[in-house]
Design an enzyme around this catalytic site. Sequence first.
Site, mmCIF file in Angstrom:
data_model
loop_
_atom_site.group_PDB
_atom_site.id
_atom_site.type_symbol
_atom_site.label_atom_id
_atom_site.label_comp_id
_atom_site.label_asym_id
_atom_site.label_seq_id
_atom_site.Cartn_x
_atom_site.Cartn_y
_atom_site.Cartn_z
ATOM 1 N N ASN A 109 0.820 -1.220 0.000
ATOM 2 C CA ASN A 109 0.000 0.000 0.000
ATOM 3 C C ASN A 109 0.854 1.270 0.000
ATOM 4 O O ASN A 109 0.586 2.205 -0.752
ATOM 5 C CB ASN A 109 -0.945 0.002 1.208
ATOM 6 C CG ASN A 109 -1.939 -1.146 1.143
ATOM 7 O OD1 ASN A 109 -2.013 -1.847 0.129
ATOM 8 N ND2 ASN A 109 -2.698 -1.344 2.208
ATOM 9 N N THR A 154 -14.429 39.355 -31.476
ATOM 10 C CA THR A 154 -15.315 39.012 -30.359
ATOM 11 C C THR A 154 -16.540 38.404 -31.022
ATOM 12 O O THR A 154 -16.911 38.806 -32.139
ATOM 13 C CB THR A 154 -15.730 40.237 -29.515
ATOM 14 O OG1 THR A 154 -16.460 41.124 -30.365
ATOM 15 C CG2 THR A 154 -14.539 40.982 -28.921
ATOM 16 N N HIS A 155 -17.138 37.426 -30.403
ATOM 17 C CA HIS A 155 -18.274 36.683 -30.997
ATOM 18 C C HIS A 155 -17.883 36.080 -32.353
ATOM 19 O O HIS A 155 -18.746 35.872 -33.201
ATOM 20 C CB HIS A 155 -19.503 37.570 -31.181
ATOM 21 C CG HIS A 155 -19.833 38.405 -29.982
ATOM 22 N ND1 HIS A 155 -20.659 37.977 -28.970
ATOM 23 C CD2 HIS A 155 -19.419 39.657 -29.616
ATOM 24 C CE1 HIS A 155 -20.755 38.918 -28.038
ATOM 25 N NE2 HIS A 155 -19.997 39.947 -28.408
ATOM 26 N N SER A 276 -6.755 13.926 -48.478
ATOM 27 C CA SER A 276 -7.985 13.140 -48.531
ATOM 28 C C SER A 276 -7.799 12.016 -49.540
ATOM 29 O O SER A 276 -7.100 12.182 -50.545
ATOM 30 C CB SER A 276 -9.135 14.051 -48.960
ATOM 31 O OG SER A 276 -10.156 13.295 -49.568
ATOM 32 N N LYS A 282 -7.477 18.497 -51.227
ATOM 33 C CA LYS A 282 -7.544 18.722 -49.784
ATOM 34 C C LYS A 282 -6.198 18.656 -49.077
ATOM 35 O O LYS A 282 -5.363 17.823 -49.374
ATOM 36 C CB LYS A 282 -8.467 17.670 -49.125
ATOM 37 C CG LYS A 282 -9.939 17.849 -49.449
ATOM 38 C CD LYS A 282 -10.553 19.077 -48.832
ATOM 39 C CE LYS A 282 -11.119 18.867 -47.460
ATOM 40 N NZ LYS A 282 -12.097 17.873 -47.277
ATOM 41 N N ASN A 284 -5.640 18.792 -45.033
ATOM 42 C CA ASN A 284 -6.455 18.911 -43.810
ATOM 43 C C ASN A 284 -5.619 19.197 -42.559
ATOM 44 O O ASN A 284 -4.506 18.696 -42.433
ATOM 45 C CB ASN A 284 -7.233 17.617 -43.594
ATOM 46 C CG ASN A 284 -8.201 17.344 -44.718
ATOM 47 O OD1 ASN A 284 -8.731 18.277 -45.323
ATOM 48 N ND2 ASN A 284 -8.423 16.074 -45.020
ATOM 49 N N GLU A 289 -7.146 19.056 -35.319
ATOM 50 C CA GLU A 289 -8.431 18.400 -35.022
ATOM 51 C C GLU A 289 -8.256 17.296 -33.988
ATOM 52 O O GLU A 289 -9.088 17.118 -33.089
ATOM 53 C CB GLU A 289 -9.036 17.832 -36.304
ATOM 54 C CG GLU A 289 -9.533 18.922 -37.252
ATOM 55 C CD GLU A 289 -9.911 18.382 -38.635
ATOM 56 O OE1 GLU A 289 -10.281 17.208 -38.745
ATOM 57 O OE2 GLU A 289 -9.810 19.156 -39.602
ATOM 58 N N TYR A 316 -6.478 2.258 2.516
ATOM 59 C CA TYR A 316 -6.321 1.745 1.149
ATOM 60 C C TYR A 316 -7.490 0.840 0.771
ATOM 61 O O TYR A 316 -7.976 0.046 1.582
ATOM 62 C CB TYR A 316 -5.009 0.949 1.013
ATOM 63 C CG TYR A 316 -4.864 0.353 -0.379
ATOM 64 C CD1 TYR A 316 -4.368 1.104 -1.426
ATOM 65 C CD2 TYR A 316 -5.288 -0.960 -0.644
ATOM 66 C CE1 TYR A 316 -4.277 0.570 -2.709
ATOM 67 C CE2 TYR A 316 -5.198 -1.490 -1.926
ATOM 68 C CZ TYR A 316 -4.696 -0.719 -2.950
ATOM 69 O OH TYR A 316 -4.615 -1.238 -4.221
ATOM 70 N N GLN A 321 -6.425 1.153 -7.397
ATOM 71 C CA GLN A 321 -5.651 0.633 -8.531
ATOM 72 C C GLN A 321 -6.113 1.293 -9.841
ATOM 73 O O GLN A 321 -5.365 1.348 -10.805
ATOM 74 C CB GLN A 321 -5.843 -0.892 -8.589
ATOM 75 C CG GLN A 321 -5.071 -1.580 -9.673
ATOM 76 C CD GLN A 321 -4.990 -3.088 -9.425
ATOM 77 O OE1 GLN A 321 -4.300 -3.538 -8.513
ATOM 78 N NE2 GLN A 321 -5.709 -3.859 -10.212
ATOM 79 N N LYS A 324 -4.361 4.295 -12.218
ATOM 80 C CA LYS A 324 -3.208 4.212 -13.132
ATOM 81 C C LYS A 324 -3.527 4.345 -14.606
ATOM 82 O O LYS A 324 -3.001 5.250 -15.281
ATOM 83 C CB LYS A 324 -2.454 2.915 -12.867
ATOM 84 C CG LYS A 324 -1.812 2.925 -11.499
ATOM 85 C CD LYS A 324 -1.181 1.631 -11.136
ATOM 86 C CE LYS A 324 -0.905 1.605 -9.647
ATOM 87 N NZ LYS A 324 -2.161 1.672 -8.821
HETATM 88 N N1 ARG Z 1 -1.806 -3.110 -7.580
HETATM 89 C C1 ARG Z 1 -2.161 -2.449 -6.379
HETATM 90 C C2 ARG Z 1 -2.564 -1.005 -6.688
HETATM 91 O O1 ARG Z 1 -2.297 -0.571 -7.745
HETATM 92 C C3 ARG Z 1 -1.019 -2.461 -5.426
HETATM 93 C C4 ARG Z 1 -1.396 -2.396 -3.982
HETATM 94 C C5 ARG Z 1 -2.007 -3.683 -3.566
HETATM 95 N N2 ARG Z 1 -2.341 -3.690 -2.182
HETATM 96 C C6 ARG Z 1 -3.168 -4.572 -1.670
HETATM 97 N N3 ARG Z 1 -3.408 -4.473 -0.417
HETATM 98 N N4 ARG Z 1 -3.769 -5.466 -2.397
HETATM 99 O O2 ARG Z 1 -3.159 -0.337 -5.917
#
Ligand code: ARG
Length: 457
Positions: A109, A154-155, A276, A282, A284, A289, A316, A321, A324
Site C-alpha cells: 500500500n 469578439t463573438h 484526402s 484537400k 487537412n 483536429e 487503502y 488501482q 493508473k
Molecule cells: N496493484 C495495487 C494497486 O495498484 C497495489 C497495492 C495492492 N495492495 C493490496 N493491499 N492489495 O493499488
Amino acid sequence: MKLWGGRFTKETNKLVDNFNASLPFDKKFYKEDIEGSMAHVKMLAKQGILTDSEKDTILSGLESILNDINSGKLIIDDGHEDIHSFVEAHLIERVGDAGKKLHTGRSRNDQVALDMKLYVRGELLTIDELLKHLLTTIHNIMKDNVTTFMPGFTHLQKAQPVTLAHHFGAYFEMFKRDRDRLHDTYERMNYCPLGAGALAGTTYPLDREYTASLLGFKGATANSMDSVSDRDYVVEFLSDLSLIMMHLSRFSEEVIIWNTNEYRFIDIDDAYSTGSSIMPQKKNPDIAELVRGKTGRVYGALTSMLTTLKGIPLAYNKDMQEDKELTFDAIDTVKGCISLFDGMLATMKFNKDNMESSAKNGFTNATDAADYLVNHGVPFRDAHGIVGQLVLFCIDKNIALDDMTLEEFKAISPVFEEDIYDAISMKTCVEKRNVKGAPGEEAMKNEIALNEEYLSK
Ligand code: ARG
C-alpha cells in the site's frame, strides 16, 4: 508466485487473477518501483534492521533486474499480480534469502503510493519542459510579428485590429499559468509516503525522513492513513492536464479556422497536414483536429478519477488501482499533443497580407474613425452614428473604410480631412494602443522582453 499464499488453501480462480492483476499497466513504473526499493533497503541498513552485507546483496540484485529490464533481457511477463510482486520474486530468485527481507517494514500500500508519486512527479517535470519548449516557439513567433496586423475577434466577428504577436501573447500567458499550476501541484505532492505501511505505520524503527531525502522528497508524509489513501495529487495533476488540453484545444480551433479556404491566414506545413483519399485538392489540419478531439479523453480521466475516489472509506482500497490506466493515458496524450502542436506551430507559414486585408475589410478600424470625430469635437454618440453611415456606404460598394475618397467621407460628415486616412490605418489603430497588455508596438516589446526573461530562467 503470490506474495500472500500462506493463508489460502485453494488456487485463485483464473478470471479473478486476471481481473485483479495490475501488471499489464503498472509495469510502466518498474524503474520507480526499483528506485523506491533501493532507498528503502538503504534506510533499513542505516537503522540496523538489515546488515550491510544484506543491503549490498539486495542492491546488486535490484540493480541487475533494472539493467536486464532496460536492456530487454528480462521481459515483464504475466504470471505476477503486479510490478511489486514481479520485482520481489525475481530478486529472491537471483539473490536468495536476503531478497526475502526487502519487504521488511513495508506494505504494497505504501509502496504503490510511492511508485505512483514518483512516476507522476517525473512525468510532471517532462510535461513542464514540453510546455517551456512550446512557449519558446510562441515567443519566437511573437518576436517576428509585432507589426503583423490581423483582426481581433469578439463573438467570432471582426472587432478591432490586433497583431499576430498580441494574439499569440494571449496563449503565452495561458501556457505560463499551466506551468505555474504544475509547479504548485509538484510542491504539494512532494512528500514521501513510504513507511506508512499498510495503514498504521510499522513497529520497526524506520527513518522515514531519510528515505524521503534519498528519493528527493521535501519530507515524509504526516499521517499514515492519509499516506496510503491520498490520490488528491492525481486529481490535481489531471486537472492541470485538462487545462493544458483546454488551451491547446482552443488554439487548435483557431488554427482550423485560420486554415480554411475562407480565411487563409496560415499554411500548415506539409509535414504537419494530411490529404484526402478522394478529394485531391484537400490539405487537412488533422493534427489540430486530433488535439481538439483528444481533449475530451483527458477530461474523462479527471472525471473518472474524482468519481472513483468519492466513496472510498479510509484507508487503502483496491479501487485505487484504477488511478493508473487513465492517468497514464492522459499523460501520454498530453505529451503527444504538446509536442505535435509545437512542431505544427514552428513550421507554420503566416499569410501576413491576408491577415491585414481581412482586418481592413472587416471595419476593425471603425472605432478609430469614431474616435477621430470625437477628437474633432463631435460628441461620441453622434460620431458612432456617422461611422455607422460610413460602414453602410462601404458595405453597399463592397469596399473598406480606407478605400473611400475624401469627398465620400465629407459627404457624410464635413469634419473629415485628409488626415483621416492616417488615423484609421491599421498601423495607427494598433500603434495608439500602448497601455500595458495592448497590441501597440511599444507595449508588445515590453511584454516580449518580460517573456524573454521568464524563458531564460
Ligand atoms: N496493484 C495495487 C494497486 O495498484 C497495489 C497495492 C495492492 N495492495 C493490496 N493491499 N492489495 O493499488
